[in-house]
Design an enzyme around this catalytic site. Sequence first.
Site, PDB file in Angstrom:
ATOM      1  CG  HIS A  50      -2.932  -0.980  -3.564  1.00 43.50           C
ATOM      2  ND1 HIS A  50      -3.669   0.146  -3.298  1.00 43.50           N
ATOM      3  CD2 HIS A  50      -2.722  -1.576  -2.364  1.00 43.50           C
ATOM      4  CE1 HIS A  50      -3.885   0.231  -2.001  1.00 43.50           C
ATOM      5  NE2 HIS A  50      -3.330  -0.796  -1.413  1.00 43.50           N
ATOM      6  CG  ASN A 100      -3.874   3.260   0.810  1.00 42.53           C
ATOM      7  OD1 ASN A 100      -5.093   3.235   0.965  1.00 42.53           O
ATOM      8  ND2 ASN A 100      -3.138   2.173   0.758  1.00 42.53           N
ATOM      9  CB  SER A 148      -0.865   0.050   1.262  1.00 48.76           C
ATOM     10  OG  SER A 148      -1.555  -1.136   1.442  1.00 48.76           O
ATOM     11  CD  GLU A 201      -4.441   3.161  -5.775  1.00 47.13           C
ATOM     12  OE1 GLU A 201      -4.811   4.327  -5.647  1.00 47.13           O
ATOM     13  OE2 GLU A 201      -3.794   2.567  -4.891  1.00 47.13           O
TER      14      GLU A 201
HETATM   15  N1  LIG Z   1      -5.350  -4.410   5.072  1.00 47.89           N
HETATM   16  C1  LIG Z   1      -5.713  -3.652   4.052  1.00 47.89           C
HETATM   17  O1  LIG Z   1      -6.775  -3.027   4.082  1.00 47.89           O
HETATM   18  C2  LIG Z   1      -4.835  -3.559   2.828  1.00 47.89           C
HETATM   19  C3  LIG Z   1      -5.380  -3.054   1.635  1.00 47.89           C
HETATM   20  C4  LIG Z   1      -4.587  -3.056   0.483  1.00 47.89           C
HETATM   21  C5  LIG Z   1      -3.287  -3.508   0.535  1.00 47.89           C
HETATM   22  N2  LIG Z   1      -2.766  -3.965   1.714  1.00 47.89           N
HETATM   23  C6  LIG Z   1      -1.389  -4.456   1.696  1.00 47.89           C
HETATM   24  O2  LIG Z   1      -1.443  -5.873   1.600  1.00 47.89           O
HETATM   25  C7  LIG Z   1      -0.314  -6.441   2.256  1.00 47.89           C
HETATM   26  C8  LIG Z   1      -0.808  -7.432   3.284  1.00 47.89           C
HETATM   27  O3  LIG Z   1      -1.546  -6.751   4.278  1.00 47.89           O
HETATM   28  P1  LIG Z   1      -2.644  -7.489   5.178  1.00 47.89           P
HETATM   29  O4  LIG Z   1      -3.434  -6.429   5.831  1.00 47.89           O
HETATM   30  O5  LIG Z   1      -3.315  -8.529   4.383  1.00 47.89           O
HETATM   31  O6  LIG Z   1      -1.698  -8.171   6.276  1.00 47.89           O
HETATM   32  P2  LIG Z   1      -2.036  -9.360   7.291  1.00 47.89           P
HETATM   33  O7  LIG Z   1      -1.161  -9.173   8.452  1.00 47.89           O
HETATM   34  O8  LIG Z   1      -3.497  -9.457   7.511  1.00 47.89           O
HETATM   35  O9  LIG Z   1      -1.584 -10.676   6.476  1.00 47.89           O
HETATM   36  C9  LIG Z   1      -0.273 -10.968   6.111  1.00 47.89           C
HETATM   37  C10 LIG Z   1      -0.132 -12.461   5.943  1.00 47.89           C
HETATM   38  O10 LIG Z   1       1.166 -12.745   5.431  1.00 47.89           O
HETATM   39  C11 LIG Z   1       1.631 -13.951   6.019  1.00 47.89           C
HETATM   40  N3  LIG Z   1       3.090 -14.021   5.918  1.00 47.89           N
HETATM   41  C12 LIG Z   1       4.023 -13.402   6.659  1.00 47.89           C
HETATM   42  N4  LIG Z   1       5.259 -13.744   6.253  1.00 47.89           N
HETATM   43  C13 LIG Z   1       5.114 -14.616   5.212  1.00 47.89           C
HETATM   44  C14 LIG Z   1       6.015 -15.334   4.389  1.00 47.89           C
HETATM   45  N5  LIG Z   1       7.315 -15.218   4.555  1.00 47.89           N
HETATM   46  N6  LIG Z   1       5.507 -16.146   3.445  1.00 47.89           N
HETATM   47  C15 LIG Z   1       4.185 -16.270   3.283  1.00 47.89           C
HETATM   48  N7  LIG Z   1       3.279 -15.614   4.047  1.00 47.89           N
HETATM   49  C16 LIG Z   1       3.731 -14.788   4.993  1.00 47.89           C
HETATM   50  C17 LIG Z   1       1.124 -13.843   7.449  1.00 47.89           C
HETATM   51  O11 LIG Z   1       1.065 -15.120   8.039  1.00 47.89           O
HETATM   52  C18 LIG Z   1      -0.269 -13.229   7.248  1.00 47.89           C
HETATM   53  O12 LIG Z   1      -1.275 -14.193   7.111  1.00 47.89           O
HETATM   54  C19 LIG Z   1       0.462  -5.294   2.846  1.00 47.89           C
HETATM   55  O13 LIG Z   1       1.492  -4.928   1.958  1.00 47.89           O
HETATM   56  C20 LIG Z   1      -0.581  -4.193   2.934  1.00 47.89           C
HETATM   57  O14 LIG Z   1      -0.010  -2.909   2.894  1.00 47.89           O
HETATM   58  C21 LIG Z   1      -3.530  -4.022   2.846  1.00 47.89           C
END
Ligand SMILES: NC(=O)c1ccc[n+]([C@@H]2O[C@H](COP(=O)([O-])OP(=O)(O)OC[C@H]3O[C@@H](n4cnc5c(N)ncnc54)[C@H](O)[C@@H]3O)[C@@H](O)[C@H]2O)c1
Length: 596
Positions: free
Chosen positions: A142, A192, A121, A154
């Site tokens: 994204h 964002n 993000s 995006e």
């Molecule tokens: N939460 C949101 O609203 C949102 C929206 C758009 C983009 N994002 C982006 O998406 C990405 C993930 O965010 P999220 O909120 O889903 O995080 P999250 O913490 O909910 O999930 C991350 C997952 O990655 C797994 N993980 C960690 N290390 C790993 C590895 N080495 N190999 C495989 N899996 C691994 C974890 O176990 C976890 O399940 C981030 O870059 C975030 O910025 C988040």
Amino acid sequence: MAREFSTVGVVGLGTMGAGIVEVFARNGIDVVAVEISAPALERGRATLKGSTDRAVAKGKLAEADRDALHERVHFAVGLDALHSVDLVIEAVPEHLDLKQRIFAELDRVCRPETILATNTSSLSVTEISVATSRPNQVIGIHFFNPAPVMKLVEVVRTVVTAPEVVADVEALCARLGKVDVTINDRAGFIANALLFGYLNHAVGMFESHYATREDIDAAMKLGCGLPMGPLALMDLIGLDTAYEILDTMYRRGGRDRRHAPVPLLKQMVTAGLLGRKSGRGFYTYERPGSPVVVPDEATPLATESALADGARAITKVGIVGSGTMATGIIEVFAKAGYEVVSVTRGMEKSAKVCEAVKTSLNKGVVRGKLAEADRDAALGRISWSATLDHLADVDLVVEAVVEELSVKKALFASLDEICKPGVVLATTTSSLPVIDVAMATHRPADVVGLHFFNPAPVMPLVEVVRTIRTSPETTATARAVCAALGKTGVVCGDRSGFIVNALLFPYLNDAVKMLEASYSTADDIDHAMKLGCGYPMGPFELLDVVGLDVALAIQRELYLELREPGFAPAPLLEHLVTAGYLGRKTRRGFRDHSHR
Ligand SMILES: NC(=O)c1ccc[n+]([C@@H]2O[C@H](COP(=O)([O-])OP(=O)(O)OC[C@H]3O[C@@H](n4cnc5c(N)ncnc54)[C@H](O)[C@@H]3O)[C@@H](O)[C@H]2O)c1
């Protein structure tokens, strides 16, 4: 010919990853879904199952389609399972070193032609790409939360991303039924960059006890028509993720203090209050991962306790003014059963207001929303006057005269002389300090702000503004009156912009700055906020409706009060106002409305 993507890999099945798996599998694409450990994999599988089961229960997905969807997903621990996919989307936590490590590993495991994408993000896609030997095949894709629902994607190209990779990914987005905006690699991209300053500001309001979580969220939902309030949205995003995004945006985005995470966020993350995913964040949820909010110790008691709060009985209400707001407010009170005394500066004005109220009530009758008898009863409750003396025995006065401090102060001084003791004196000002008005009387404890939104008969929100001298009984009375009017009253402190304008206008101003920097177009920015965040209108559509002059005036007030450099009005906004491009009312604002 666009490249065929028959199998994609998703790394990390958390809040975003599990949703991204669903998006691909729903559209007939095989998915290899990868996690770091067996328990994390199980959690991801359960999230996918929960989401698709909910879709079936809501009738949005056939059972057979759900089963076929699950058959398309292959779950595995470790990146090695991704050896033959065509595209990988990474959705692991928002840490640059972690993402770089994963990309280096993906570069080793995946076929040379595989496209590697990140769902980051806020981190630099370019910095992630250089961890591989194929930065030209690295791109940002994204998605928005929840990925199966939000239409926007995006697509982030770096200076080295190959044009055909961008084109292939754009075609893929179309196949997924998504709308894409393609942009360069800048912190927070479009949505964002505009969203997180607002979210952090809302957390700051909550932290400083400016308003409760329920009131902040209700204000933005009801005042702006947003699908959810900022604190509920933080819980959905995940507070750990939100913290990382803010922190990165602060460091990458020019050290804008508005992106420096509010200290409370860090405390909550440390305490394990991560939002929905951990079952508790700003709100408490039924269980981890559940969207259902359950009451907790901060949940306000039901409104019947208003009398216990010392709310005063109100039966007769005086309304001063003859403009749009006064007219709407007279209608609202009369319809709700209050006896209303309307006071204007002359019987001619009274006749006009009376006509306007009648016309509006008649519209309600024509539309079948109001019975004729109720219209007549409402009109029968209003008396029309051109002298303040008729307010001697009312229980509440609502002032809705011109937005000039000297005029309001003089009026309140007169009300102070005329009205009986114990009356609540309310101002509808949207930009003046309520305390200035209160101090024109000898009874500042009885003075409160009642900020209605336009059109008053329609908009469900009222901001109840308490000054440092407003008594708890006065606030309780104001809140009880809002409830009796069928409106939601949200209580906040006496600061410029109250809740809604203070959170809304800096965001609009930021959108103007983004346009001014030529990062994106007005159309794409409007799209991004509507399709990525579910906003009813994009910022430029809204600015043209509100009026650029109005937006500039509010933004100036906010800037002058807080001296926050990030609140400085965008030069482009100032120039457009100087040029007379004020929005729809002058047929030209950010867009040309002359032919519509
Ligand atoms: N939460 C949101 O609203 C949102 C929206 C758009 C983009 N994002 C982006 O998406 C990405 C993930 O965010 P999220 O909120 O889903 O995080 P999250 O913490 O909910 O999930 C991350 C997952 O990655 C797994 N993980 C960690 N290390 C790993 C590895 N080495 N190999 C495989 N899996 C691994 C974890 O176990 C976890 O399940 C981030 O870059 C975030 O910025 C988040």
